[in-house]
Design a protein around this motif. Sequence first.
Motif, mmCIF file in Angstrom:
data_model
loop_
_atom_site.group_PDB
_atom_site.id
_atom_site.type_symbol
_atom_site.label_atom_id
_atom_site.label_comp_id
_atom_site.label_asym_id
_atom_site.label_seq_id
_atom_site.Cartn_x
_atom_site.Cartn_y
_atom_site.Cartn_z
ATOM 1 N N GLY A 98 -2.145 -2.459 -2.022
ATOM 2 C CA GLY A 98 -1.522 -2.080 -0.768
ATOM 3 C C GLY A 98 -1.078 -3.248 0.082
ATOM 4 N N ASN A 99 -1.828 -4.361 0.060
ATOM 5 C CA ASN A 99 -1.477 -5.478 0.942
ATOM 6 C C ASN A 99 -1.015 -6.725 0.200
ATOM 7 O OD1 ASN A 99 -3.816 -6.752 -0.005
ATOM 8 N ND2 ASN A 99 -5.044 -6.155 1.772
ATOM 9 N N ASN A 100 -0.951 -6.654 -1.134
ATOM 10 C CA ASN A 100 -0.522 -7.816 -1.912
ATOM 11 C C ASN A 100 0.749 -7.471 -2.676
ATOM 12 O OD1 ASN A 100 -0.193 -10.020 -3.616
ATOM 13 N ND2 ASN A 100 -2.408 -10.285 -3.939
ATOM 14 N N SER A 101 1.861 -7.957 -2.201
ATOM 15 C CA SER A 101 3.150 -7.645 -2.832
ATOM 16 C C SER A 101 3.252 -8.226 -4.239
ATOM 17 C CB SER A 101 4.301 -8.157 -1.968
ATOM 18 O OG SER A 101 4.222 -9.568 -1.806
ATOM 19 N N SER A 102 2.494 -9.292 -4.526
ATOM 20 C CA SER A 102 2.516 -9.873 -5.877
ATOM 21 C C SER A 102 1.943 -8.897 -6.895
ATOM 22 C CB SER A 102 1.724 -11.179 -5.903
ATOM 23 O OG SER A 102 2.328 -12.153 -5.075
ATOM 24 N N VAL A 103 0.896 -8.170 -6.509
ATOM 25 C CA VAL A 103 0.316 -7.164 -7.404
ATOM 26 C C VAL A 103 1.326 -6.055 -7.656
ATOM 27 C CG1 VAL A 103 -1.480 -5.405 -7.643
ATOM 28 C CG2 VAL A 103 -2.065 -7.669 -6.750
ATOM 29 N N ARG A 104 1.961 -5.579 -6.600
ATOM 30 C CA ARG A 104 2.947 -4.510 -6.751
ATOM 31 C C ARG A 104 4.115 -4.953 -7.632
ATOM 32 N NH1 ARG A 104 2.011 -4.151 -1.196
ATOM 33 N NH2 ARG A 104 4.109 -4.877 -0.682
ATOM 34 N N ALA A 105 4.527 -6.196 -7.480
ATOM 35 C CA ALA A 105 5.636 -6.707 -8.297
ATOM 36 C C ALA A 105 5.248 -6.748 -9.774
ATOM 37 C CB ALA A 105 6.042 -8.102 -7.810
ATOM 38 N N THR A 106 4.001 -7.140 -10.054
ATOM 39 C CA THR A 106 3.542 -7.181 -11.451
ATOM 40 C C THR A 106 3.447 -5.772 -12.028
ATOM 41 O OG1 THR A 106 2.314 -9.221 -11.031
ATOM 42 C CG2 THR A 106 1.703 -7.967 -12.986
ATOM 43 N N VAL A 107 2.954 -4.843 -11.234
ATOM 44 C CA VAL A 107 2.880 -3.443 -11.682
ATOM 45 C C VAL A 107 4.265 -2.928 -12.028
ATOM 46 C CG1 VAL A 107 2.333 -1.084 -10.968
ATOM 47 C CG2 VAL A 107 0.777 -2.951 -10.383
ATOM 48 N N ARG A 108 5.229 -3.199 -11.172
ATOM 49 C CA ARG A 108 6.606 -2.741 -11.411
ATOM 50 C C ARG A 108 7.172 -3.398 -12.669
ATOM 51 N NH1 ARG A 108 10.853 -0.423 -8.522
ATOM 52 N NH2 ARG A 108 9.577 -0.211 -6.634
ATOM 53 N N ALA A 109 6.944 -4.690 -12.836
ATOM 54 C CA ALA A 109 7.467 -5.397 -14.004
ATOM 55 C C ALA A 109 6.809 -4.919 -15.299
ATOM 56 C CB ALA A 109 7.257 -6.904 -13.836
ATOM 57 N N THR A 110 5.549 -4.486 -15.206
ATOM 58 C CA THR A 110 4.840 -3.983 -16.386
ATOM 59 C C THR A 110 5.422 -2.660 -16.849
ATOM 60 O OG1 THR A 110 2.819 -5.104 -15.687
ATOM 61 C CG2 THR A 110 2.566 -3.300 -17.268
ATOM 62 N N GLY A 111 5.926 -1.868 -15.912
ATOM 63 C CA GLY A 111 6.489 -0.559 -16.253
ATOM 64 C C GLY A 111 5.497 0.573 -16.105
#
Length: 351
Positions: A98-111
């Motif tokens: 929720g507060n770490n955009s780097s985690v969200r970006a990795t999740v999105r890139a993983t698919g």
Amino acid sequence: MDRRKQSLLIFLSVAIILVLVLVGSQYTKQAGIQQSRVIVPSATNPPVAATYIPPTPPAHRPAYKPRALPGIQNWSGVSSFLFGANDASWAWSKQNMGNNSSVRATVRATGITIIRTPLTKADALQRVTAIEQAGAVCLGVLHPEDAIQVVHMLGNRCNLYEWQNEPDNGGPNVNDYTHSWNQTVPTLRLINTRAAFIGPAVSFANLEYIQSFLQQTKAAGNLPDAVSYHLYPCTDQSIATCPQHFGDYDIATQKVKTVVTQTLGHSLPLAVTEWNYSWKPGQTPRDNDFMRQFTTASLQSFVREGIAISNQFDLASDAGSGSLDMIDPMTGISYPQNKAFRDFVARYTPK
């Protein structure tokens, strides 16, 4: 009877009929005026904002028939919801999706396509917003005490829900669990008519619990849209012995399929809403490249068995003191399991 008396009687009968018609017409007109005064607001009598009152299920509703899970797609013969994970922490750690955009970006890139997360009225909006920003679909875990508020609050932002988590792991027992399902889920289905509801979310392929749940929901005309359970095949195993248990996935799933079919006379979609090497803290070799092999074997089993939903446990919630994380919650960097996950998803993602 002479003609004069006969004529008089006819005249009186016609007169009485005319009077009754006129009185009835006037009564109908007045009733219409009164009704219009009730339903038509005016400048001097403005409408009052409605207060939300949860709908009550009809007393004699028809039996509910499960339907296709909302949002699910067929990716080369595989469910698009096979590639899911958990945002597992019941109380978010300092660094989280929720507060770490780097985690969200990795999740999105993983698919990652679908993220399971516990929802309460206090944080449901923030959690679903984080899932949306990561490019995934929400699978919310509901609690009886505030489920109605959560489903109403989210509207169509979340259309997949699981009823509680691991009730066979410390309670409630199957009768109490199913009673709460039958009491509340019909109301939730009226609040969000698009949503699907999944259960019983047992901690392993608990066949006795699943069978009793299905028997009772069938009798109540309130079947789940999918049957869910959890799998951790290498709990208490070493890296050397773990591969001997890769087949446990298939065995457990086949047993659940048999119970569902024998109990209902037809199949239902299956959802493995938690899976990983082990559920115990410190046992999963997060940093070891063996997790590539384990993850690929796990997903291959779900493909073989036609699983509708699967959710690795977990993304980046410091679960199991961090040993179960697939992504570093501080940096957003992938561990070996997430790298294998990304490669596997890429085989099926529509180009």
